[in-house]
Design an enzyme around this catalytic site. Structure first.
Site, PDB file in Angstrom:
ATOM      1  N   HIS A 146      -2.492  71.256 -71.125  1.00 21.06           N
ATOM      2  CA  HIS A 146      -2.860  71.036 -69.402  1.00 21.06           C
ATOM      3  C   HIS A 146      -2.795  69.456 -69.539  1.00 21.06           C
ATOM      4  O   HIS A 146      -3.356  68.717 -70.367  1.00 21.06           O
ATOM      5  CB  HIS A 146      -4.376  71.738 -69.024  1.00 21.06           C
ATOM      6  CG  HIS A 146      -4.551  71.249 -67.617  1.00 21.06           C
ATOM      7  ND1 HIS A 146      -4.936  70.076 -67.080  1.00 21.06           N
ATOM      8  CD2 HIS A 146      -4.278  72.127 -66.561  1.00 21.06           C
ATOM      9  CE1 HIS A 146      -4.929  70.083 -65.541  1.00 21.06           C
ATOM     10  NE2 HIS A 146      -4.442  71.456 -65.524  1.00 21.06           N
ATOM     11  N   GLU A 148      -4.440  67.364 -67.861  1.00 20.39           N
ATOM     12  CA  GLU A 148      -5.616  66.449 -67.872  1.00 20.39           C
ATOM     13  C   GLU A 148      -6.235  66.567 -69.406  1.00 20.39           C
ATOM     14  O   GLU A 148      -6.627  65.413 -69.836  1.00 20.39           O
ATOM     15  CB  GLU A 148      -6.733  67.091 -66.983  1.00 20.39           C
ATOM     16  CG  GLU A 148      -7.910  66.447 -66.957  1.00 20.39           C
ATOM     17  CD  GLU A 148      -8.918  66.987 -66.208  1.00 20.39           C
ATOM     18  OE1 GLU A 148      -9.997  67.020 -66.475  1.00 20.39           O
ATOM     19  OE2 GLU A 148      -8.736  67.779 -65.214  1.00 20.39           O
ATOM     20  N   SER A 245      -5.228  75.065 -62.337  1.00 14.46           N
ATOM     21  CA  SER A 245      -6.202  75.532 -63.133  1.00 14.46           C
ATOM     22  C   SER A 245      -7.536  75.886 -62.341  1.00 14.46           C
ATOM     23  O   SER A 245      -8.047  77.052 -62.334  1.00 14.46           O
ATOM     24  CB  SER A 245      -6.643  74.482 -64.086  1.00 14.46           C
ATOM     25  OG  SER A 245      -7.823  75.061 -64.879  1.00 14.46           O
TER      26      SER A 245
END
Length: 333
Positions: A146, A148, A245
């Site tokens: 992901h 992040e 997410s």
């Protein structure tokens, strides 16, 4: 207008039963845009107003198809890698944050950068840097790959291990079990994260907690609202994109909290009429990167199927606003 059903606010009731017979919609509040998403989207809009098209954006500014398509039509150009941006051009970094190496790449290409990283993500970056300086092993609870997580791990690649889920704990090894801290991606399921941390603490009893919550206020608030309404629902519809997410987590939370079924949709047109067979109560919410216009479209579509009664289920009131990046703030008069 049916009465608002308050939960979690002083003076609120503790049940979502509204006394309305027949088909109805329970509408989660809060839902939709969080402060970080609002800031990121406005950053791209202001950059386009100030500089004109094209404005390049590294990764999707937020994980929502409608938002990305709308900004692309206005002149934003979305790229995956920094080397796709022409030298000297303007590039916006997405709300998810980037690793320090990306800033280095941008400087090498003489790019004019505007950082739209959510301040709550920046907080986690700063925690990673701080504990890496103190030579801790950092266990980053989050989804491998992901954006992040990639950005946060990139702050201290020699100190960070990503722990994807509770079952991944068995594989975790550290140098010194007395010098371990956990941090997390901001958009996770609170319950699953706490289960992962519980297992980590069983393995490393002196595991330290982050200085403050890493899972953001908006993620937590949206999950609490879904938990409040899901037991009353045969179906929960979450408006959000598959790569979001926090939106995917809302589907999981709805199912875990007692809804018979839960589905993720980008648009009202994605609703399958067969989902509504035998359903009296539909819960509706949206992820933190979803504009309200998409929720309104879902409510209009449900009304066509007889779900015209809409009851808000309120568990929190959100007032947080983040300042825009200094590069595109309006000039003071």
């Amino acid at each position: 207008m049916p009465p608002t059903i308050n939960m979690g606010i002083p003076g609120a009731s503790s049940s979502v039963t509204g006394g309305v017979s027949g088909k109805r919609v329970l509408l989660a509040e809060p839902r939709g845009y969080c402060a970080g998403v609002d800031r990121a989207v406005e950053t791209v809009e202001r950059a386009l107003e100030k500089h004109g098209a094209p404005v390049y954006v590294r990764h999707e500014i937020v994980h929502n198809r409608y938002v990305v398509d709308t900004l692309a039509k206005a002149g934003a150009v979305f790229v995956e890698q920094t080397d796709e941006v022409p030298e000297g051009a303007i590039v916006v970094f997405s709300a998810h944050g980037v690793a320090p190496t990306v800033h280095v790449e941008a400087a090498a290409r003489n790019l004019k950068t505007i950082d739209a990283t959510c301040p709550l993500v920046t907080k986690v970056h700063n925690e990673a840097k701080r504990f890496a300086r103190d030579d801790y092993d950092i266990l980053l609870v989050g989804h491998e790959g992901h954006e992040e997580v990639v950005g946060t791990a990139g702050e201290a690649p020699d100190h960070v291990q990503v722990v994807d889920n509770p079952d991944a704990v068995d594989k975790v090894t550290v140098r010194d079990p007395d010098k371990v801290i956990w941090l997390s991606q901001t958009t996770l399921s609170v319950d699953e994260t706490m289960e992962t941390v519980r297992r980590l603490r069983e393995k490393f009893p002196t595991l330290q907690d982050p200085p403050s919550d890493d899972i953001c206020y908006a993620t937590q608030n949206r999950q609490v609202a879904v938990k409040a309404m899901a037991p009353e629902c045969e179906l929960v519809i979450v408006v959000g994109s598959k790569n979001s997410s926090n939106s995917v987590r809302l589907v999981e939370v709805a199912l875990g909290a007692g809804s018979d079924a839960a589905h993720l949709v980008d648009y009202a047109e994605d609703i399958d009429p067969t989902w509504l067979d035998g359903v009296t109560t539909v819960g509706v919410t949206s992820g933190a990167s979803v504009p309200e216009v998409l929720v309104r479209g879902v409510l209009d579509r449900l009304a066509e199927y007889g779900y015209g009664t809409v009851q808000p289920v309120t568990t929190a009131n959100e007032t947080l606003v983040f300042a825009l990046p200094r590069e595109i703030r309006p000039a003071r008069s």
